[in-house]
Design a protein around this motif. Structure first.
Motif, PDB file in Angstrom:
ATOM      1  N   ILE A  96       0.843  -1.205   0.000  1.00  0.00           N
ATOM      2  CA  ILE A  96       0.000   0.000   0.000  1.00  0.00           C
ATOM      3  C   ILE A  96       0.876   1.252   0.000  1.00  0.00           C
ATOM      4  O   ILE A  96       0.649   2.175  -0.780  1.00  0.00           O
ATOM      5  CB  ILE A  96      -0.965  -0.001   1.202  1.00  0.00           C
ATOM      6  CG1 ILE A  96      -2.002  -1.125   1.050  1.00  0.00           C
ATOM      7  CG2 ILE A  96      -1.652   1.351   1.362  1.00  0.00           C
ATOM      8  CD1 ILE A  96      -2.815  -1.398   2.301  1.00  0.00           C
ATOM      9  N   GLU A  97       1.873   1.277   0.860  1.00  0.00           N
ATOM     10  CA  GLU A  97       2.759   2.441   0.926  1.00  0.00           C
ATOM     11  C   GLU A  97       3.469   2.665  -0.402  1.00  0.00           C
ATOM     12  O   GLU A  97       3.586   3.804  -0.869  1.00  0.00           O
ATOM     13  CB  GLU A  97       3.791   2.270   2.043  1.00  0.00           C
ATOM     14  CG  GLU A  97       3.203   2.405   3.430  1.00  0.00           C
ATOM     15  CD  GLU A  97       4.195   2.094   4.532  1.00  0.00           C
ATOM     16  OE1 GLU A  97       5.300   1.581   4.239  1.00  0.00           O
ATOM     17  OE2 GLU A  97       3.865   2.360   5.699  1.00  0.00           O
ATOM     18  N   GLU A  98       3.920   1.588  -1.021  1.00  0.00           N
ATOM     19  CA  GLU A  98       4.598   1.689  -2.314  1.00  0.00           C
ATOM     20  C   GLU A  98       3.640   2.216  -3.381  1.00  0.00           C
ATOM     21  O   GLU A  98       4.014   3.071  -4.193  1.00  0.00           O
ATOM     22  CB  GLU A  98       5.140   0.318  -2.727  1.00  0.00           C
ATOM     23  CG  GLU A  98       5.971   0.344  -3.982  1.00  0.00           C
ATOM     24  CD  GLU A  98       6.501  -1.028  -4.315  1.00  0.00           C
ATOM     25  OE1 GLU A  98       6.279  -1.483  -5.451  1.00  0.00           O
ATOM     26  OE2 GLU A  98       7.129  -1.654  -3.439  1.00  0.00           O
ATOM     27  N   ALA A  99       2.427   1.729  -3.369  1.00  0.00           N
ATOM     28  CA  ALA A  99       1.431   2.189  -4.338  1.00  0.00           C
ATOM     29  C   ALA A  99       1.122   3.668  -4.112  1.00  0.00           C
ATOM     30  O   ALA A  99       1.037   4.443  -5.065  1.00  0.00           O
ATOM     31  CB  ALA A  99       0.162   1.344  -4.244  1.00  0.00           C
ATOM     32  N   VAL A 100       0.984   4.067  -2.874  1.00  0.00           N
ATOM     33  CA  VAL A 100       0.710   5.469  -2.564  1.00  0.00           C
ATOM     34  C   VAL A 100       1.878   6.344  -3.023  1.00  0.00           C
ATOM     35  O   VAL A 100       1.673   7.433  -3.568  1.00  0.00           O
ATOM     36  CB  VAL A 100       0.409   5.673  -1.059  1.00  0.00           C
ATOM     37  CG1 VAL A 100       0.405   7.146  -0.690  1.00  0.00           C
ATOM     38  CG2 VAL A 100      -0.915   5.027  -0.689  1.00  0.00           C
ATOM     39  N   ASP A 101       3.103   5.874  -2.845  1.00  0.00           N
ATOM     40  CA  ASP A 101       4.281   6.633  -3.283  1.00  0.00           C
ATOM     41  C   ASP A 101       4.294   6.861  -4.792  1.00  0.00           C
ATOM     42  O   ASP A 101       4.900   7.811  -5.268  1.00  0.00           O
ATOM     43  CB  ASP A 101       5.572   5.934  -2.866  1.00  0.00           C
ATOM     44  CG  ASP A 101       5.855   6.056  -1.386  1.00  0.00           C
ATOM     45  OD1 ASP A 101       5.241   6.923  -0.729  1.00  0.00           O
ATOM     46  OD2 ASP A 101       6.685   5.276  -0.876  1.00  0.00           O
ATOM     47  N   ARG A 102       3.629   5.989  -5.537  1.00  0.00           N
ATOM     48  CA  ARG A 102       3.595   6.124  -6.997  1.00  0.00           C
ATOM     49  C   ARG A 102       2.475   7.046  -7.474  1.00  0.00           C
ATOM     50  O   ARG A 102       2.391   7.356  -8.657  1.00  0.00           O
ATOM     51  CB  ARG A 102       3.472   4.743  -7.641  1.00  0.00           C
ATOM     52  CG  ARG A 102       4.747   3.931  -7.432  1.00  0.00           C
ATOM     53  CD  ARG A 102       4.795   2.551  -8.012  1.00  0.00           C
ATOM     54  NE  ARG A 102       3.791   2.161  -8.953  1.00  0.00           N
ATOM     55  CZ  ARG A 102       3.316   0.934  -9.055  1.00  0.00           C
ATOM     56  NH1 ARG A 102       3.748   0.003  -8.238  1.00  0.00           N
ATOM     57  NH2 ARG A 102       2.410   0.638  -9.951  1.00  0.00           N
ATOM     58  N   LEU A 103       1.625   7.500  -6.561  1.00  0.00           N
ATOM     59  CA  LEU A 103       0.571   8.447  -6.917  1.00  0.00           C
ATOM     60  C   LEU A 103       1.163   9.838  -7.106  1.00  0.00           C
ATOM     61  O   LEU A 103       2.269  10.121  -6.648  1.00  0.00           O
ATOM     62  CB  LEU A 103      -0.500   8.501  -5.818  1.00  0.00           C
ATOM     63  CG  LEU A 103      -1.319   7.240  -5.581  1.00  0.00           C
ATOM     64  CD1 LEU A 103      -2.202   7.411  -4.346  1.00  0.00           C
ATOM     65  CD2 LEU A 103      -2.172   6.902  -6.799  1.00  0.00           C
ATOM     66  N   THR A 104       0.399  10.717  -7.729  1.00  0.00           N
ATOM     67  CA  THR A 104       0.845  12.099  -7.882  1.00  0.00           C
ATOM     68  C   THR A 104       0.891  12.767  -6.511  1.00  0.00           C
ATOM     69  O   THR A 104       0.181  12.346  -5.590  1.00  0.00           O
ATOM     70  CB  THR A 104      -0.118  12.893  -8.784  1.00  0.00           C
ATOM     71  OG1 THR A 104      -1.386  12.993  -8.124  1.00  0.00           O
ATOM     72  CG2 THR A 104      -0.278  12.242 -10.148  1.00  0.00           C
ATOM     73  N   PRO A 105       1.692  13.816  -6.355  1.00  0.00           N
ATOM     74  CA  PRO A 105       1.727  14.522  -5.068  1.00  0.00           C
ATOM     75  C   PRO A 105       0.354  15.035  -4.646  1.00  0.00           C
ATOM     76  O   PRO A 105       0.024  14.991  -3.463  1.00  0.00           O
ATOM     77  CB  PRO A 105       2.698  15.685  -5.329  1.00  0.00           C
ATOM     78  CG  PRO A 105       3.596  15.186  -6.408  1.00  0.00           C
ATOM     79  CD  PRO A 105       2.719  14.326  -7.280  1.00  0.00           C
ATOM     80  N   ASP A 106      -0.461  15.484  -5.595  1.00  0.00           N
ATOM     81  CA  ASP A 106      -1.818  15.948  -5.267  1.00  0.00           C
ATOM     82  C   ASP A 106      -2.659  14.826  -4.668  1.00  0.00           C
ATOM     83  O   ASP A 106      -3.365  15.019  -3.681  1.00  0.00           O
ATOM     84  CB  ASP A 106      -2.520  16.456  -6.534  1.00  0.00           C
ATOM     85  CG  ASP A 106      -2.603  17.966  -6.591  1.00  0.00           C
ATOM     86  OD1 ASP A 106      -1.941  18.626  -5.772  1.00  0.00           O
ATOM     87  OD2 ASP A 106      -3.345  18.460  -7.444  1.00  0.00           O
ATOM     88  N   ASP A 107      -2.600  13.642  -5.286  1.00  0.00           N
ATOM     89  CA  ASP A 107      -3.369  12.503  -4.780  1.00  0.00           C
ATOM     90  C   ASP A 107      -2.848  12.052  -3.413  1.00  0.00           C
ATOM     91  O   ASP A 107      -3.626  11.707  -2.526  1.00  0.00           O
ATOM     92  CB  ASP A 107      -3.348  11.343  -5.777  1.00  0.00           C
ATOM     93  CG  ASP A 107      -4.197  11.615  -7.011  1.00  0.00           C
ATOM     94  OD1 ASP A 107      -4.967  12.601  -7.007  1.00  0.00           O
ATOM     95  OD2 ASP A 107      -4.082  10.835  -7.982  1.00  0.00           O
ATOM     96  N   GLN A 108      -1.530  12.079  -3.237  1.00  0.00           N
ATOM     97  CA  GLN A 108      -0.952  11.722  -1.943  1.00  0.00           C
ATOM     98  C   GLN A 108      -1.426  12.691  -0.862  1.00  0.00           C
ATOM     99  O   GLN A 108      -1.780  12.277   0.242  1.00  0.00           O
ATOM    100  CB  GLN A 108       0.576  11.738  -2.009  1.00  0.00           C
ATOM    101  CG  GLN A 108       1.166  10.617  -2.813  1.00  0.00           C
ATOM    102  CD  GLN A 108       2.680  10.697  -2.875  1.00  0.00           C
ATOM    103  OE1 GLN A 108       3.325  11.410  -2.119  1.00  0.00           O
ATOM    104  NE2 GLN A 108       3.259   9.955  -3.809  1.00  0.00           N
ATOM    105  N   LEU A 109      -1.432  13.969  -1.199  1.00  0.00           N
ATOM    106  CA  LEU A 109      -1.877  14.970  -0.243  1.00  0.00           C
ATOM    107  C   LEU A 109      -3.344  14.770   0.114  1.00  0.00           C
ATOM    108  O   LEU A 109      -3.717  14.827   1.284  1.00  0.00           O
ATOM    109  CB  LEU A 109      -1.670  16.375  -0.798  1.00  0.00           C
ATOM    110  CG  LEU A 109      -2.154  17.509   0.095  1.00  0.00           C
ATOM    111  CD1 LEU A 109      -1.327  17.571   1.375  1.00  0.00           C
ATOM    112  CD2 LEU A 109      -2.087  18.827  -0.649  1.00  0.00           C
ATOM    113  N   LEU A 110      -4.161  14.506  -0.881  1.00  0.00           N
ATOM    114  CA  LEU A 110      -5.589  14.270  -0.634  1.00  0.00           C
ATOM    115  C   LEU A 110      -5.785  13.095   0.314  1.00  0.00           C
ATOM    116  O   LEU A 110      -6.536  13.191   1.285  1.00  0.00           O
ATOM    117  CB  LEU A 110      -6.312  14.027  -1.964  1.00  0.00           C
ATOM    118  CG  LEU A 110      -7.795  13.670  -1.889  1.00  0.00           C
ATOM    119  CD1 LEU A 110      -8.589  14.717  -1.134  1.00  0.00           C
ATOM    120  CD2 LEU A 110      -8.342  13.481  -3.300  1.00  0.00           C
TER     121      LEU A 110
END
Length: 158
Positions: A96-110
């Motif tokens: 999950i953490e790895e997948a989240v790291d591959r998201l855009t910064p905007d999506d990570q922030l959301l």
């Protein structure tokens, strides 16, 4: 204002910017802009949320203006150091953490604001300058995307 909210705003900008010094500079720029425009604060949200909205836009502008962030391959931490000792739950968390790291910064922030800081969609929408319904739909799409990314990783695909 700065004394009361500096840590929260710096942590906020650090979610978008990988370099802590850049995050601190952007947070400082946001406070300067907030101070200069304090008369335009209407109380539609908390002061912190208003400053974070300014910081968000400053960080996005900063990201648009700089070169891509590069990391040397030997600096990347190993996700699973001893696979035999890692339990299934820990492996899932790492995926999950790895997948989240591959998201855009905007999506990570959301995701961070919604799940970790437990902020209401209305505050997040104000910060990110979008409608709450749009964010709700975006959260739904992000969750689906994360599920696909995790399943692909579990099946040995990239």
């Amino acid at each position: 204002m700065v004394r009361q909210h500096a840590a929260a705003v710096i942590d906020f900008t650090a979610r978008l910017l990988p370099d802590r010094r850049e995050a601190e500079e952007v947070a400082q720029d946001a406070f300067v802009k907030a101070f200069r425009n304090l008369s335009s604060f209407r109380g539609e949200s908390s002061l912190l949320t208003w400053v974070q909205r300014i910081a968000y836009h400053k960080a996005v502008d900063h990201l648009r203006q700089r070169r891509p962030y590069m990391v040397a391959i030997d600096e990347v931490p190993t996700l699973l150091e001893d696979e035999e000792m890692v339990m299934e739950r820990e492996e899932r968390i790492l995926l999950i953490e790895e997948a989240v790291d591959r998201l855009t910064p905007d999506d990570q922030l959301l995701l961070h604001l919604f799940y970790y800081e437990d902020r209401p969609l209305r505050d997040i929408a104000y910060i990110m300058d979008v409608e709450p319904n749009t964010l709700s739909q975006r959260l739904h799409r992000i969750r689906k995307k994360l599920m696909v990314m995790i399943k692909q990783k579990e099946n040995g695909q990239q």
